[in-house]
Design a protein around this motif. Structure first.
Motif, short mmCIF file in Angstrom:
data_model
loop_
_atom_site.label_atom_id
_atom_site.label_comp_id
_atom_site.label_asym_id
_atom_site.label_seq_id
_atom_site.Cartn_x
_atom_site.Cartn_y
_atom_site.Cartn_z
N PHE A 156 -10.59 22.52 -21.91
CA PHE A 156 -11.63 23.44 -22.33
C PHE A 156 -12.34 22.88 -23.56
O PHE A 156 -11.81 22.00 -24.25
CB PHE A 156 -11.04 24.82 -22.65
N THR A 157 -13.54 23.38 -23.81
CA THR A 157 -14.29 23.04 -25.01
C THR A 157 -14.85 24.32 -25.60
O THR A 157 -15.53 25.09 -24.91
CB THR A 157 -15.44 22.06 -24.71
N GLU A 158 -14.57 24.57 -26.87
CA GLU A 158 -15.09 25.71 -27.59
C GLU A 158 -16.15 25.23 -28.57
O GLU A 158 -16.01 24.15 -29.16
CB GLU A 158 -13.97 26.43 -28.35
N ARG A 159 -17.19 26.01 -28.77
CA ARG A 159 -18.24 25.65 -29.72
C ARG A 159 -18.17 26.55 -30.94
O ARG A 159 -18.21 27.78 -30.83
CB ARG A 159 -19.61 25.74 -29.05
N MET A 160 -18.06 25.95 -32.10
CA MET A 160 -17.95 26.69 -33.35
C MET A 160 -19.32 27.07 -33.88
O MET A 160 -20.31 26.35 -33.67
CB MET A 160 -17.22 25.84 -34.39
N ARG A 161 -19.39 28.18 -34.58
CA ARG A 161 -20.62 28.64 -35.20
C ARG A 161 -20.66 28.18 -36.67
O ARG A 161 -19.61 27.97 -37.28
CB ARG A 161 -20.73 30.16 -35.13
N PRO A 162 -21.85 28.05 -37.24
CA PRO A 162 -21.94 27.68 -38.66
C PRO A 162 -21.13 28.63 -39.55
O PRO A 162 -21.23 29.85 -39.41
CB PRO A 162 -23.43 27.77 -38.97
N GLY A 163 -20.31 28.05 -40.41
CA GLY A 163 -19.50 28.84 -41.32
C GLY A 163 -18.22 29.38 -40.73
O GLY A 163 -17.40 29.97 -41.44
N GLU A 164 -18.01 29.22 -39.42
CA GLU A 164 -16.83 29.77 -38.77
C GLU A 164 -15.59 28.97 -39.14
O GLU A 164 -15.63 27.75 -39.30
CB GLU A 164 -17.03 29.76 -37.25
N HIS A 218 -2.88 21.49 -31.13
CA HIS A 218 -1.72 20.63 -31.31
C HIS A 218 -1.27 19.95 -30.01
O HIS A 218 -0.90 18.78 -30.02
CB HIS A 218 -0.56 21.44 -31.92
N PRO A 219 -1.31 20.65 -28.87
CA PRO A 219 -0.93 19.97 -27.62
C PRO A 219 -1.97 18.98 -27.11
O PRO A 219 -1.73 18.25 -26.15
CB PRO A 219 -0.77 21.13 -26.62
N ALA A 220 -3.14 18.96 -27.74
CA ALA A 220 -4.23 18.04 -27.37
C ALA A 220 -4.70 18.24 -25.94
O ALA A 220 -4.81 17.30 -25.17
CB ALA A 220 -3.79 16.59 -27.58
N VAL A 221 -4.99 19.51 -25.61
CA VAL A 221 -5.53 19.78 -24.27
C VAL A 221 -6.97 20.29 -24.35
O VAL A 221 -7.66 20.33 -23.33
CB VAL A 221 -4.66 20.81 -23.50
N GLY A 222 -7.43 20.67 -25.53
CA GLY A 222 -8.79 21.17 -25.67
C GLY A 222 -9.43 20.70 -26.95
O GLY A 222 -8.80 20.02 -27.77
N ALA A 223 -10.71 21.06 -27.12
CA ALA A 223 -11.44 20.62 -28.30
C ALA A 223 -12.41 21.69 -28.77
O ALA A 223 -12.97 22.44 -27.95
CB ALA A 223 -12.20 19.33 -28.00
N TRP A 224 -12.61 21.76 -30.07
CA TRP A 224 -13.59 22.64 -30.69
C TRP A 224 -14.70 21.78 -31.27
O TRP A 224 -14.43 20.91 -32.13
CB TRP A 224 -12.92 23.46 -31.80
N HIS A 225 -15.92 21.96 -30.78
CA HIS A 225 -17.07 21.20 -31.27
C HIS A 225 -17.70 21.93 -32.45
O HIS A 225 -18.05 23.10 -32.35
CB HIS A 225 -18.08 21.01 -30.15
N PHE A 226 -17.86 21.20 -33.55
CA PHE A 226 -18.40 21.79 -34.77
C PHE A 226 -19.94 21.72 -34.76
O PHE A 226 -20.53 20.88 -34.09
CB PHE A 226 -17.83 21.06 -35.99
N PRO A 227 -20.60 22.59 -35.52
CA PRO A 227 -22.07 22.67 -35.48
C PRO A 227 -22.79 21.36 -35.78
O PRO A 227 -23.85 21.10 -35.21
CB PRO A 227 -22.39 23.72 -36.54
N TRP A 228 -22.24 20.53 -36.68
CA TRP A 228 -22.94 19.31 -37.05
C TRP A 228 -22.84 18.20 -36.00
O TRP A 228 -23.51 17.18 -36.12
CB TRP A 228 -22.40 18.78 -38.38
N LEU A 229 -22.01 18.41 -34.98
CA LEU A 229 -21.88 17.38 -33.94
C LEU A 229 -23.23 17.04 -33.32
O LEU A 229 -23.53 15.87 -33.07
CB LEU A 229 -20.90 17.85 -32.86
#
Length: 249
Positions: free
Chosen positions: A219-227, A91-102
């Motif tokens: 920061f950048t977090e990487r999501m796992r399939p199905g997470e 919500h504060p727009a300081v980080g991002a989560w990258h989804f598997p399909w990226l």
């Protein structure tokens, strides 16, 4: 998010009989940037299994899922839209989560969108494909939160038709602003204004929607399939990042 009758009309869509907005108000509604043909992205979309658009499908489970609160909000405000998330932010727009399909979309995105627009991947807080089928609607709403104020919302029109209309209320005492775009158009919109979309055509509309900031992600977090992104864990990661950034500065 519907406002009271008398301010925006009984259906929340304003009063078209009011005088039109001024050129200045119109300029605060949308900004045309350029045109991008994006043949590689369009080819990938054409080859996409239709099940990819359905979040309940087995195929969609090989991607990841945004926070439940967002899914509920999307269902309420955008019942006529199916979304493929590639990046989602806090919500504060300081980080991002990258989804598997990226990963599978990234080469075409870099070549046909990011590089021409001068957008760096590490500044993108949210990014998705939005499919609106014929007869689909996005209900009147306005986006809120810190992320809205600190990001630019850019639409890249990948497929569309002449009967897709984007509506904004720039001023309560003026008629709604109607925005239409052709395939290949790229424009920034003021999503803090009340807006809605209709597809009265006979073909689907697909937009790439990018919310990017002028500063890189903390920061950048990487999501796992199905997470699934859980709101509590998102808050914890963001809080740690902000504390770390504060200590470093």
């Amino acid at each position: 998010l519907r406002l009271k009758e008398g301010k925006f009309g009984a259906n929340g869509k304003g009063n078209p009989s009011l005088p039109p907005v001024s050129a200045e108000d119109l300029g605060n509604t949308e900004l045309r940037i350029c045109r991008l043909e994006c043949p590689r992205l369009r080819a990938q979309l054409d080859a996409l299994d239709p099940a990819a658009w359905e979040s309940s499908s087995e195929l969609a489970k090989t991607n990841a899922f945004p926070p439940p609160r967002l899914a509920a909000n999307v269902e309420r405000t955008k019942p006529g839209v199916r979304t493929i998330f590639l990046i989602f932010g806090d919500h504060p727009a300081v980080g991002a989560w990258h989804f598997p399909w990226l990963g599978e979309w990234l080469p075409a995105l870099r070549a046909e969108v990011f590089d021409p627009l001068g957008i760096s991947l590490d500044t993108i807080r949210r990014m998705s494909f939005g499919l609106m089928r014929p007869g689909g609607e996005i209900n009147p709403h306005k986006d809120t939160g810190e992320w809205v104020q600190s990001t630019h919302r850019v639409h890249v029109v990948l497929t569309s038709n002449s009967n897709v209309s984007f509506w904004f209320i720039a001023r309560r005492d003026r008629a709604p602003v109607k925005v239409q775009a052709k395939e290949g158009d790229v424009f920034e919109v003021n999503n803090a204004m009340k807006h809605w979309v209709t597809n009265a055509g006979e073909s689907s509309r697909v937009h790439l929607v990018i919310d990017y900031a002028e500063a890189p992600n903390l920061f950048t977090e990487r999501m796992r399939p199905g997470e699934k992104m859980e709101s509590k864990s998102v808050f914890s990661v963001t809080e740690r990042a902000l504390k770390s950034f504060g200590s470093a500065s």
